[in-house]
Scaffold this motif. Structure first.
Motif, PDB file in Angstrom:
ATOM      1  N   GLY A 108     -28.535  23.732 -12.528  1.00 32.78           N
ATOM      2  CA  GLY A 108     -29.093  22.649 -11.564  1.00 32.78           C
ATOM      3  C   GLY A 108     -27.686  22.247 -10.480  1.00 32.78           C
ATOM      4  O   GLY A 108     -28.207  22.008  -9.488  1.00 32.78           O
ATOM      5  N   TRP A 109     -26.487  22.271 -11.040  1.00 26.08           N
ATOM      6  CA  TRP A 109     -25.463  21.699  -9.893  1.00 26.08           C
ATOM      7  C   TRP A 109     -25.210  22.819  -9.053  1.00 26.08           C
ATOM      8  O   TRP A 109     -24.997  22.622  -8.051  1.00 26.08           O
ATOM      9  N   ALA A 110     -25.384  24.281  -9.581  1.00 26.36           N
ATOM     10  CA  ALA A 110     -25.128  25.218  -8.287  1.00 26.36           C
ATOM     11  C   ALA A 110     -26.223  25.169  -7.281  1.00 26.36           C
ATOM     12  O   ALA A 110     -26.249  25.172  -6.117  1.00 26.36           O
ATOM     13  N   LEU A 111     -27.711  24.710  -7.811  1.00 27.19           N
ATOM     14  CA  LEU A 111     -28.461  24.405  -6.752  1.00 27.19           C
ATOM     15  C   LEU A 111     -28.248  23.402  -6.004  1.00 27.19           C
ATOM     16  O   LEU A 111     -28.733  23.138  -4.657  1.00 27.19           O
ATOM     17  N   ARG A 112     -27.643  22.377  -6.556  1.00 25.09           N
ATOM     18  CA  ARG A 112     -27.374  21.177  -5.698  1.00 25.09           C
ATOM     19  C   ARG A 112     -26.507  21.506  -4.389  1.00 25.09           C
ATOM     20  O   ARG A 112     -26.293  20.975  -3.600  1.00 25.09           O
ATOM     21  N   VAL A 113     -25.473  22.274  -4.979  1.00 22.54           N
ATOM     22  CA  VAL A 113     -24.335  22.544  -3.989  1.00 22.54           C
ATOM     23  C   VAL A 113     -25.015  23.442  -2.906  1.00 22.54           C
ATOM     24  O   VAL A 113     -24.563  23.398  -1.661  1.00 22.54           O
ATOM     25  N   ALA A 114     -26.068  24.284  -3.383  1.00 23.69           N
ATOM     26  CA  ALA A 114     -26.595  25.046  -2.508  1.00 23.69           C
ATOM     27  C   ALA A 114     -27.454  24.071  -1.374  1.00 23.69           C
ATOM     28  O   ALA A 114     -27.444  24.483  -0.336  1.00 23.69           O
ATOM     29  N   THR A 115     -27.994  23.093  -1.996  1.00 28.58           N
ATOM     30  CA  THR A 115     -28.751  22.091  -0.942  1.00 28.58           C
ATOM     31  C   THR A 115     -27.617  21.639   0.186  1.00 28.58           C
ATOM     32  O   THR A 115     -28.081  21.604   1.069  1.00 28.58           O
ATOM     33  N   VAL A 116     -26.405  21.224  -0.346  1.00 29.90           N
ATOM     34  CA  VAL A 116     -25.225  20.962   0.600  1.00 29.90           C
ATOM     35  C   VAL A 116     -25.175  22.186   1.590  1.00 29.90           C
ATOM     36  O   VAL A 116     -24.973  21.746   2.778  1.00 29.90           O
ATOM     37  N   VAL A 117     -24.996  23.297   1.215  1.00 33.48           N
ATOM     38  CA  VAL A 117     -24.734  24.379   2.076  1.00 33.48           C
ATOM     39  C   VAL A 117     -25.672  24.475   3.097  1.00 33.48           C
ATOM     40  O   VAL A 117     -25.433  24.756   4.401  1.00 33.48           O
ATOM     41  N   PHE A 118     -26.940  24.368   2.786  1.00 30.38           N
ATOM     42  CA  PHE A 118     -28.237  24.892   3.730  1.00 30.38           C
ATOM     43  C   PHE A 118     -28.199  23.576   4.442  1.00 30.38           C
ATOM     44  O   PHE A 118     -28.712  23.646   5.755  1.00 30.38           O
ATOM     45  N   MET A 119     -27.918  22.273   4.168  1.00 25.99           N
ATOM     46  CA  MET A 119     -27.986  20.991   5.060  1.00 25.99           C
ATOM     47  C   MET A 119     -26.599  21.214   6.175  1.00 25.99           C
ATOM     48  O   MET A 119     -27.216  21.048   7.306  1.00 25.99           O
ATOM     49  N   ILE A 120     -25.779  21.594   5.821  1.00 24.44           N
ATOM     50  CA  ILE A 120     -24.734  21.997   6.741  1.00 24.44           C
ATOM     51  C   ILE A 120     -25.137  23.025   7.675  1.00 24.44           C
ATOM     52  O   ILE A 120     -24.931  22.944   8.898  1.00 24.44           O
ATOM     53  N   GLY A 121     -25.625  24.366   7.304  1.00 19.02           N
ATOM     54  CA  GLY A 121     -26.383  25.133   7.951  1.00 19.02           C
ATOM     55  C   GLY A 121     -27.539  24.851   8.939  1.00 19.02           C
ATOM     56  O   GLY A 121     -27.226  25.031  10.241  1.00 19.02           O
TER      57      GLY A 121
END
Length: 459
Positions: A200-213
Protein backbone atom coordinates in the motif's frame (compact mmCIF):
# COMPACT_ATOMS: atom_id res chain seq x y z
CA UNK A 1 27.35 12.13 18.60
CA UNK A 2 23.68 11.54 19.40
CA UNK A 3 21.32 9.50 17.27
CA UNK A 4 19.44 12.66 16.26
CA UNK A 5 22.66 14.33 15.11
CA UNK A 6 23.68 11.30 13.09
CA UNK A 7 20.22 11.17 11.50
CA UNK A 8 20.40 14.85 10.54
CA UNK A 9 23.88 14.39 9.08
CA UNK A 10 22.68 11.41 7.03
CA UNK A 11 19.70 13.43 5.83
CA UNK A 12 21.92 16.33 4.72
CA UNK A 13 24.19 13.88 2.90
CA UNK A 14 21.24 12.30 1.10
CA UNK A 15 19.88 15.70 0.11
CA UNK A 16 23.27 16.65 -1.30
CA UNK A 17 23.44 13.46 -3.35
CA UNK A 18 19.88 14.01 -4.58
CA UNK A 19 20.66 17.59 -5.65
CA UNK A 20 23.76 16.49 -7.56
CA UNK A 21 21.83 13.71 -9.26
CA UNK A 22 19.05 16.16 -10.18
CA UNK A 23 21.54 18.65 -11.68
CA UNK A 24 23.27 15.90 -13.65
CA UNK A 25 19.93 14.62 -14.93
CA UNK A 26 18.82 18.10 -15.91
CA UNK A 27 22.03 18.72 -17.88
CA UNK A 28 21.60 15.40 -19.72
CA UNK A 29 17.92 15.84 -20.57
CA UNK A 30 18.27 19.49 -21.60
CA UNK A 31 21.38 19.04 -23.76
CA UNK A 32 21.40 20.01 -27.44
CA UNK A 33 18.71 22.68 -27.12
CA UNK A 34 16.19 20.26 -25.57
CA UNK A 35 15.65 22.56 -22.60
CA UNK A 36 14.47 25.52 -24.64
CA UNK A 37 12.32 23.50 -27.04
CA UNK A 38 10.43 21.61 -24.32
CA UNK A 39 11.90 18.20 -25.15
CA UNK A 40 13.78 18.13 -21.84
CA UNK A 41 10.56 18.63 -19.90
CA UNK A 42 8.86 15.90 -21.92
CA UNK A 43 11.76 13.50 -21.23
CA UNK A 44 11.60 14.23 -17.49
CA UNK A 45 7.84 13.68 -17.59
CA UNK A 46 8.46 10.30 -19.19
CA UNK A 47 10.87 9.47 -16.37
CA UNK A 48 8.17 10.24 -13.81
CA UNK A 49 5.79 8.03 -15.77
CA UNK A 50 8.28 5.14 -15.75
CA UNK A 51 8.95 5.61 -12.03
CA UNK A 52 5.24 5.48 -11.23
CA UNK A 53 4.70 2.42 -13.41
CA UNK A 54 7.65 0.71 -11.70
CA UNK A 55 6.12 1.34 -8.28
CA UNK A 56 2.80 -0.13 -9.44
CA UNK A 57 4.56 -3.19 -10.85
CA UNK A 58 6.53 -3.73 -7.63
CA UNK A 59 3.45 -3.31 -5.46
CA UNK A 60 1.40 -5.80 -7.48
CA UNK A 61 4.19 -8.20 -8.37
CA UNK A 62 3.96 -11.87 -7.40
CA UNK A 63 6.43 -14.72 -7.39
CA UNK A 64 4.27 -17.23 -9.23
CA UNK A 65 6.92 -18.16 -11.75
CA UNK A 66 9.40 -19.36 -9.14
CA UNK A 67 6.98 -20.73 -6.56
CA UNK A 68 4.80 -22.83 -8.86
CA UNK A 69 5.77 -25.98 -10.63
CA UNK A 70 6.45 -25.75 -14.34
CA UNK A 71 3.00 -26.79 -15.56
CA UNK A 72 1.19 -24.37 -13.24
CA UNK A 73 3.60 -21.59 -14.18
CA UNK A 74 2.91 -22.16 -17.88
CA UNK A 75 -0.82 -21.73 -17.34
CA UNK A 76 -0.37 -18.60 -15.24
CA UNK A 77 2.03 -17.02 -17.75
CA UNK A 78 -0.28 -17.84 -20.68
CA UNK A 79 -3.15 -16.17 -18.84
CA UNK A 80 -0.96 -13.14 -18.11
CA UNK A 81 -0.03 -12.82 -21.78
CA UNK A 82 -3.67 -12.80 -22.80
CA UNK A 83 -4.56 -10.26 -20.08
CA UNK A 84 -1.86 -7.87 -21.35
CA UNK A 85 -3.79 -7.59 -24.61
CA UNK A 86 -6.94 -6.32 -22.88
CA UNK A 87 -5.92 -2.63 -22.54
CA UNK A 88 -5.12 -2.46 -26.25
CA UNK A 89 -8.73 -3.29 -27.04
CA UNK A 90 -9.38 0.29 -25.89
CA UNK A 91 -6.13 1.99 -26.91
CA UNK A 92 -6.39 1.41 -30.67
CA UNK A 93 -10.09 2.01 -31.48
CA UNK A 94 -10.85 4.54 -28.73
CA UNK A 95 -7.90 6.23 -27.02
CA UNK A 96 -5.93 7.04 -30.20
CA UNK A 97 -8.77 8.87 -32.00
CA UNK A 98 -9.71 10.73 -28.80
CA UNK A 99 -6.12 11.97 -28.45
CA UNK A 100 -6.13 13.04 -32.10
CA UNK A 101 -9.22 15.17 -31.50
CA UNK A 102 -7.59 16.65 -28.37
CA UNK A 103 -4.34 17.66 -30.06
CA UNK A 104 -5.14 21.33 -29.40
CA UNK A 105 -5.19 20.44 -25.65
CA UNK A 106 -2.44 17.85 -25.39
CA UNK A 107 -1.07 19.18 -22.12
CA UNK A 108 -4.46 18.71 -20.51
CA UNK A 109 -4.75 15.20 -21.97
CA UNK A 110 -1.29 14.19 -20.72
CA UNK A 111 -1.89 15.72 -17.31
CA UNK A 112 -5.23 13.91 -17.18
CA UNK A 113 -3.60 10.51 -17.66
CA UNK A 114 -1.21 11.31 -14.79
CA UNK A 115 -3.89 12.64 -12.46
CA UNK A 116 -6.21 9.70 -13.10
CA UNK A 117 -3.45 7.18 -12.43
CA UNK A 118 -2.60 8.94 -9.18
CA UNK A 119 -6.19 8.58 -8.02
CA UNK A 120 -6.30 4.95 -9.12
CA UNK A 121 -3.08 4.22 -7.19
CA UNK A 122 -4.63 5.72 -4.06
CA UNK A 123 -7.64 3.45 -4.51
CA UNK A 124 -5.42 0.42 -5.16
CA UNK A 125 -3.48 1.13 -1.96
CA UNK A 126 -6.64 0.67 0.08
CA UNK A 127 -7.72 -2.34 -1.97
CA UNK A 128 -4.38 -4.09 -1.42
CA UNK A 129 -4.52 -3.58 2.34
CA UNK A 130 -8.13 -4.81 2.57
CA UNK A 131 -7.59 -7.57 -0.01
CA UNK A 132 -10.41 -6.23 -2.18
CA UNK A 133 -10.02 -7.68 -5.71
CA UNK A 134 -13.27 -6.06 -6.88
CA UNK A 135 -11.61 -2.66 -6.54
CA UNK A 136 -8.04 -3.69 -7.25
CA UNK A 137 -8.44 -5.39 -10.62
CA UNK A 138 -10.45 -2.65 -12.41
CA UNK A 139 -8.13 0.00 -10.98
CA UNK A 140 -5.04 -1.88 -12.14
CA UNK A 141 -6.60 -2.30 -15.58
CA UNK A 142 -7.38 1.42 -15.77
CA UNK A 143 -3.83 2.33 -14.74
CA UNK A 144 -2.45 0.11 -17.50
CA UNK A 145 -4.73 1.65 -20.13
CA UNK A 146 -3.77 5.17 -19.05
CA UNK A 147 -0.08 4.23 -19.14
CA UNK A 148 -0.47 3.20 -22.79
CA UNK A 149 -2.38 6.43 -23.48
CA UNK A 150 0.49 8.44 -22.01
CA UNK A 151 2.99 6.59 -24.21
CA UNK A 152 0.93 7.30 -27.32
CA UNK A 153 0.62 10.99 -26.40
CA UNK A 154 4.33 11.35 -25.68
CA UNK A 155 5.31 9.79 -29.00
CA UNK A 156 2.82 11.91 -30.93
CA UNK A 157 3.96 15.19 -29.37
CA UNK A 158 7.74 14.64 -29.65
CA UNK A 159 8.07 16.24 -33.15
CA UNK A 160 6.55 19.48 -31.81
CA UNK A 161 9.29 19.88 -29.19
CA UNK A 162 12.21 18.61 -31.28
CA UNK A 163 15.09 21.14 -31.29
CA UNK A 164 16.88 21.99 -34.51
CA UNK A 165 19.69 19.60 -35.38
CA UNK A 166 18.45 16.72 -33.21
CA UNK A 167 17.23 13.52 -34.86
CA UNK A 168 13.89 11.98 -33.93
CA UNK A 169 15.58 8.66 -33.19
CA UNK A 170 17.96 10.43 -30.82
CA UNK A 171 15.10 12.19 -29.04
CA UNK A 172 13.19 8.94 -28.66
CA UNK A 173 16.33 7.20 -27.41
CA UNK A 174 16.90 9.89 -24.78
CA UNK A 175 13.35 9.49 -23.54
CA UNK A 176 13.56 5.69 -23.46
CA UNK A 177 16.95 5.67 -21.74
CA UNK A 178 15.84 8.16 -19.08
CA UNK A 179 12.73 6.09 -18.45
CA UNK A 180 14.79 2.91 -18.09
CA UNK A 181 17.14 4.59 -15.63
CA UNK A 182 14.26 5.98 -13.58
CA UNK A 183 12.53 2.60 -13.43
CA UNK A 184 15.81 0.84 -12.57
CA UNK A 185 16.39 3.19 -9.63
CA UNK A 186 12.82 3.30 -8.33
CA UNK A 187 11.98 -0.40 -8.64
CA UNK A 188 14.47 -1.65 -6.01
CA UNK A 189 13.60 1.27 -3.73
CA UNK A 190 9.93 0.34 -4.09
CA UNK A 191 10.70 -3.31 -3.41
CA UNK A 192 12.53 -2.31 -0.24
CA UNK A 193 9.60 -0.15 0.84
CA UNK A 194 7.22 -3.07 0.29
CA UNK A 195 9.49 -5.38 2.30
CA UNK A 196 9.72 -2.93 5.21
CA UNK A 197 6.08 -1.78 5.20
CA UNK A 198 3.54 -3.12 2.69
CA UNK A 199 2.43 -2.75 -0.93
CA UNK A 200 0.00 0.00 0.00
CA UNK A 201 2.81 2.44 0.79
CA UNK A 202 4.45 1.86 -2.59
CA UNK A 203 1.15 2.71 -4.27
CA UNK A 204 0.79 5.85 -2.13
CA UNK A 205 4.26 6.97 -3.23
CA UNK A 206 3.17 6.27 -6.82
CA UNK A 207 0.21 8.59 -6.22
CA UNK A 208 2.61 11.39 -5.28
CA UNK A 209 4.78 10.67 -8.33
CA UNK A 210 1.81 10.86 -10.70
CA UNK A 211 0.52 14.06 -9.09
CA UNK A 212 3.93 15.66 -9.66
CA UNK A 213 3.71 14.39 -13.24
CA UNK A 214 0.32 16.03 -13.73
CA UNK A 215 1.73 19.39 -12.60
CA UNK A 216 4.81 18.94 -14.80
CA UNK A 217 2.59 18.19 -17.82
CA UNK A 218 0.78 21.50 -17.45
CA UNK A 219 4.15 23.27 -17.32
CA UNK A 220 5.16 22.00 -20.77
CA UNK A 221 5.52 24.82 -23.34
CA UNK A 222 2.38 26.01 -25.08
CA UNK A 223 3.53 24.88 -28.53
CA UNK A 224 2.98 21.28 -27.39
CA UNK A 225 -0.66 21.94 -28.26
CA UNK A 226 -1.57 22.27 -31.91
CA UNK A 227 -3.42 25.57 -32.49
CA UNK A 228 -7.09 25.06 -33.32
CA UNK A 229 -6.59 27.04 -36.52
CA UNK A 230 -4.25 24.26 -37.71
CA UNK A 231 -6.67 21.47 -36.87
CA UNK A 232 -8.87 22.07 -39.95
CA UNK A 233 -11.91 20.36 -38.39
CA UNK A 234 -13.89 20.70 -41.59
CA UNK A 235 -11.37 18.89 -43.75
CA UNK A 236 -13.24 15.87 -45.20
CA UNK A 237 -10.03 13.93 -45.78
CA UNK A 238 -9.09 14.30 -42.12
CA UNK A 239 -12.59 13.31 -41.06
CA UNK A 240 -12.34 10.13 -43.10
CA UNK A 241 -8.87 9.38 -41.71
CA UNK A 242 -9.56 9.96 -38.04
CA UNK A 243 -13.29 9.41 -37.77
CA UNK A 244 -15.02 6.72 -39.74
CA UNK A 245 -13.32 3.38 -39.86
CA UNK A 246 -10.69 4.02 -37.21
CA UNK A 247 -8.87 0.79 -37.90
CA UNK A 248 -8.34 1.99 -41.49
CA UNK A 249 -5.43 3.97 -40.06
CA UNK A 250 -3.44 0.77 -40.43
CA UNK A 251 -4.18 0.76 -44.16
CA UNK A 252 -3.46 4.46 -44.66
CA UNK A 253 0.05 4.65 -43.22
CA UNK A 254 1.80 4.22 -46.57
CA UNK A 255 4.47 1.75 -47.69
CA UNK A 256 7.35 3.23 -45.69
CA UNK A 257 5.56 3.03 -42.34
CA UNK A 258 3.90 -0.26 -43.29
CA UNK A 259 7.19 -1.97 -44.03
CA UNK A 260 8.76 -0.61 -40.83
CA UNK A 261 5.77 -1.94 -38.87
CA UNK A 262 6.16 -5.40 -40.40
CA UNK A 263 9.90 -5.50 -39.68
CA UNK A 264 9.34 -4.31 -36.12
CA UNK A 265 6.57 -6.89 -35.65
CA UNK A 266 9.03 -9.66 -36.54
CA UNK A 267 11.51 -8.29 -33.99
CA UNK A 268 8.84 -8.05 -31.29
CA UNK A 269 7.65 -11.60 -31.90
CA UNK A 270 11.28 -12.76 -31.77
CA UNK A 271 11.80 -11.08 -28.39
CA UNK A 272 8.56 -12.50 -26.98
CA UNK A 273 9.50 -15.99 -28.13
CA UNK A 274 12.98 -15.83 -26.59
CA UNK A 275 11.85 -14.60 -23.18
CA UNK A 276 9.49 -17.50 -22.50
CA UNK A 277 11.14 -20.28 -24.45
CA UNK A 278 14.57 -19.82 -22.86
CA UNK A 279 13.13 -19.21 -19.39
CA UNK A 280 11.08 -22.43 -19.41
CA UNK A 281 13.89 -24.34 -21.07
CA UNK A 282 16.03 -23.45 -18.07
CA UNK A 283 13.28 -24.57 -15.69
CA UNK A 284 12.94 -27.98 -17.33
CA UNK A 285 16.19 -29.02 -19.03
CA UNK A 286 18.87 -26.51 -18.16
CA UNK A 287 22.10 -26.45 -20.16
CA UNK A 288 25.05 -28.75 -20.35
CA UNK A 289 27.25 -26.30 -18.44
CA UNK A 290 27.45 -26.86 -14.65
CA UNK A 291 25.36 -23.77 -13.87
CA UNK A 292 22.23 -23.88 -11.74
CA UNK A 293 18.97 -22.93 -13.47
CA UNK A 294 18.47 -19.89 -11.20
CA UNK A 295 21.94 -18.52 -11.95
CA UNK A 296 21.48 -19.14 -15.68
CA UNK A 297 18.07 -17.44 -15.54
CA UNK A 298 19.65 -14.44 -13.81
CA UNK A 299 22.33 -14.27 -16.51
CA UNK A 300 19.61 -14.48 -19.14
CA UNK A 301 17.68 -11.59 -17.57
CA UNK A 302 20.90 -9.56 -17.30
CA UNK A 303 21.70 -10.17 -20.98
CA UNK A 304 18.22 -9.10 -22.05
CA UNK A 305 18.44 -5.97 -19.87
CA UNK A 306 21.86 -5.12 -21.27
CA UNK A 307 20.51 -5.59 -24.80
CA UNK A 308 17.67 -3.17 -24.15
CA UNK A 309 20.05 -0.55 -22.77
CA UNK A 310 22.48 -1.09 -25.66
CA UNK A 311 19.68 -0.64 -28.19
CA UNK A 312 18.61 2.60 -26.56
CA UNK A 313 22.20 3.83 -26.43
CA UNK A 314 22.79 3.01 -30.09
CA UNK A 315 19.60 4.84 -30.99
CA UNK A 316 21.07 8.02 -29.55
CA UNK A 317 24.08 7.77 -31.89
CA UNK A 318 22.39 7.31 -35.26
CA UNK A 319 22.10 9.94 -37.97
CA UNK A 320 18.94 11.86 -38.71
CA UNK A 321 18.03 10.01 -41.92
CA UNK A 322 18.75 6.51 -40.70
CA UNK A 323 15.52 5.12 -39.12
CA UNK A 324 14.67 2.82 -42.05
CA UNK A 325 18.22 1.48 -42.16
CA UNK A 326 18.04 0.90 -38.40
CA UNK A 327 14.88 -1.19 -38.63
CA UNK A 328 15.96 -3.37 -41.55
CA UNK A 329 19.57 -3.66 -40.38
CA UNK A 330 18.38 -4.78 -36.95
CA UNK A 331 16.12 -7.42 -38.51
CA UNK A 332 19.00 -8.75 -40.62
CA UNK A 333 21.28 -8.89 -37.57
CA UNK A 334 18.66 -10.77 -35.53
CA UNK A 335 18.20 -13.28 -38.37
CA UNK A 336 21.93 -14.03 -38.67
CA UNK A 337 22.35 -14.23 -34.89
CA UNK A 338 19.46 -16.68 -34.49
CA UNK A 339 20.88 -18.89 -37.24
CA UNK A 340 24.39 -18.94 -35.73
CA UNK A 341 23.10 -19.56 -32.20
CA UNK A 342 20.91 -22.39 -33.50
CA UNK A 343 24.01 -24.12 -34.82
CA UNK A 344 26.03 -23.62 -31.61
CA UNK A 345 23.28 -23.69 -29.00
CA UNK A 346 24.28 -23.59 -25.35
CA UNK A 347 24.36 -21.19 -22.44
CA UNK A 348 26.61 -18.69 -24.22
CA UNK A 349 24.48 -18.83 -27.37
CA UNK A 350 21.33 -18.33 -25.29
CA UNK A 351 22.84 -15.24 -23.63
CA UNK A 352 23.92 -13.85 -27.00
CA UNK A 353 20.55 -14.38 -28.65
CA UNK A 354 18.74 -12.90 -25.62
CA UNK A 355 20.98 -9.82 -25.85
CA UNK A 356 20.35 -9.42 -29.59
CA UNK A 357 16.62 -10.03 -29.21
CA UNK A 358 16.26 -7.27 -26.60
CA UNK A 359 18.52 -4.97 -28.58
CA UNK A 360 16.44 -5.55 -31.71
CA UNK A 361 13.16 -4.87 -29.93
CA UNK A 362 14.50 -1.63 -28.42
CA UNK A 363 16.29 -0.32 -31.50
CA UNK A 364 13.51 -1.36 -33.87
CA UNK A 365 10.94 0.48 -31.75
CA UNK A 366 13.03 3.66 -31.80
CA UNK A 367 13.37 3.48 -35.57
CA UNK A 368 9.66 2.82 -36.09
CA UNK A 369 8.63 5.69 -33.81
CA UNK A 370 10.89 8.07 -35.73
CA UNK A 371 9.42 6.92 -39.06
CA UNK A 372 5.84 7.39 -37.82
CA UNK A 373 6.69 10.81 -36.38
CA UNK A 374 8.27 11.86 -39.68
CA UNK A 375 5.82 10.33 -42.16
CA UNK A 376 2.40 10.65 -40.45
CA UNK A 377 0.56 13.94 -40.11
CA UNK A 378 -0.60 15.25 -36.75
CA UNK A 379 -4.27 14.68 -37.58
CA UNK A 380 -3.92 10.88 -37.26
CA UNK A 381 -0.54 10.48 -35.55
CA UNK A 382 -1.94 9.40 -32.17
CA UNK A 383 -4.26 6.90 -33.86
CA UNK A 384 -1.34 5.50 -35.83
CA UNK A 385 0.77 5.09 -32.71
CA UNK A 386 -2.16 3.42 -30.96
CA UNK A 387 -2.58 0.94 -33.80
CA UNK A 388 1.15 0.19 -34.03
CA UNK A 389 1.34 -0.40 -30.28
CA UNK A 390 -1.65 -2.73 -30.45
CA UNK A 391 -0.32 -4.72 -33.40
CA UNK A 392 3.10 -5.09 -31.86
CA UNK A 393 1.73 -6.11 -28.47
CA UNK A 394 -0.35 -8.72 -30.30
CA UNK A 395 2.66 -10.18 -32.11
CA UNK A 396 4.69 -10.10 -28.88
CA UNK A 397 1.98 -12.16 -27.20
CA UNK A 398 1.85 -14.54 -30.19
CA UNK A 399 5.63 -14.91 -30.01
CA UNK A 400 5.47 -15.53 -26.28
CA UNK A 401 2.73 -18.15 -26.62
CA UNK A 402 4.71 -19.81 -29.41
CA UNK A 403 7.76 -19.93 -27.15
CA UNK A 404 5.61 -21.33 -24.35
CA UNK A 405 4.32 -24.11 -26.61
CA UNK A 406 7.74 -24.75 -28.10
CA UNK A 407 9.17 -25.30 -24.62
CA UNK A 408 6.80 -28.28 -24.32
CA UNK A 409 7.25 -29.93 -27.71
CA UNK A 410 10.81 -28.88 -28.62
CA UNK A 411 13.26 -28.96 -25.72
CA UNK A 412 16.08 -28.99 -28.28
CA UNK A 413 17.32 -25.40 -28.53
CA UNK A 414 18.98 -26.09 -31.90
CA UNK A 415 15.63 -26.93 -33.47
CA UNK A 416 13.70 -24.09 -31.85
CA UNK A 417 16.18 -21.37 -32.83
CA UNK A 418 16.44 -22.81 -36.33
CA UNK A 419 12.66 -22.44 -36.61
CA UNK A 420 12.87 -18.83 -35.42
CA UNK A 421 15.77 -18.04 -37.78
CA UNK A 422 13.73 -19.40 -40.68
CA UNK A 423 10.73 -17.23 -39.73
CA UNK A 424 12.92 -14.13 -39.47
CA UNK A 425 14.59 -14.91 -42.80
CA UNK A 426 11.16 -15.28 -44.43
CA UNK A 427 10.13 -11.87 -43.04
CA UNK A 428 13.35 -10.30 -44.30
CA UNK A 429 12.97 -11.79 -47.79
CA UNK A 430 9.32 -10.71 -47.96
CA UNK A 431 10.17 -7.14 -47.01
CA UNK A 432 13.12 -7.02 -49.42
CA UNK A 433 10.94 -8.29 -52.28
CA UNK A 434 8.29 -5.69 -51.50
CA UNK A 435 10.85 -2.90 -51.54
CA UNK A 436 12.39 -4.11 -54.81
CA UNK A 437 8.91 -4.37 -56.32
CA UNK A 438 8.10 -0.79 -55.35
CA UNK A 439 11.38 0.41 -56.82
CA UNK A 440 10.64 -1.41 -60.08
CA UNK A 441 7.21 0.25 -60.25
CA UNK A 442 8.77 3.69 -59.68
CA UNK A 443 11.35 3.07 -62.42
CA UNK A 444 8.61 2.09 -64.87
CA UNK A 445 6.61 5.18 -63.95
CA UNK A 446 9.62 7.45 -64.46
CA UNK A 447 10.42 5.75 -67.76
CA UNK A 448 6.82 6.20 -68.90
CA UNK A 449 6.88 9.87 -68.00
CA UNK A 450 10.10 10.34 -69.98
CA UNK A 451 8.81 8.66 -73.17
CA UNK A 452 7.76 11.05 -75.97
CA UNK A 453 4.07 11.17 -76.75
CA UNK A 454 2.52 10.21 -80.11
CA UNK A 455 2.00 13.86 -80.96
CA UNK A 456 5.67 14.58 -80.40
CA UNK A 457 6.80 11.75 -82.67
CA UNK A 458 4.52 12.84 -85.53
CA UNK A 459 5.38 16.52 -85.30
Amino acid sequence: MSLWSRTRAAGRSMRGVARKAARTTRRATHAGGAGGSGLGGLIELGALNSAGDALIAVALAGTMFFNLDVQQARGQVALYLLVTMAPFALVAPLIGPVLDHMRHARRIAIAGTMLARGLLCWGMAGAVLHKDPVTLMPAAFGALVLSKAFGVSRSAVTPRVLPDGLALVTANARASFTGLVAASIVAPLGAGLVAVTNAGWALRVATVVFMIGAISAMRLPSHVDTPETDARPGDPEEARASGGGRWRTLLRVGPVVGEAMLANAALRAFAGFLILYLAFLLRTKGFVQPVSPNIALGLLAASAGAGGLAGTGLGALVKARAPRAIVFGTLATATVTAAVCAAFFGLVAALVVAFVGALGQSLGKLGLDAIVQREIGEEVRSSTFAVTETVHQLVWVVGGLTGLGMSIVASNGHLALAFVAGALALSLVTLASRRSGRRAVRRRERAAEGEPSVADTTA
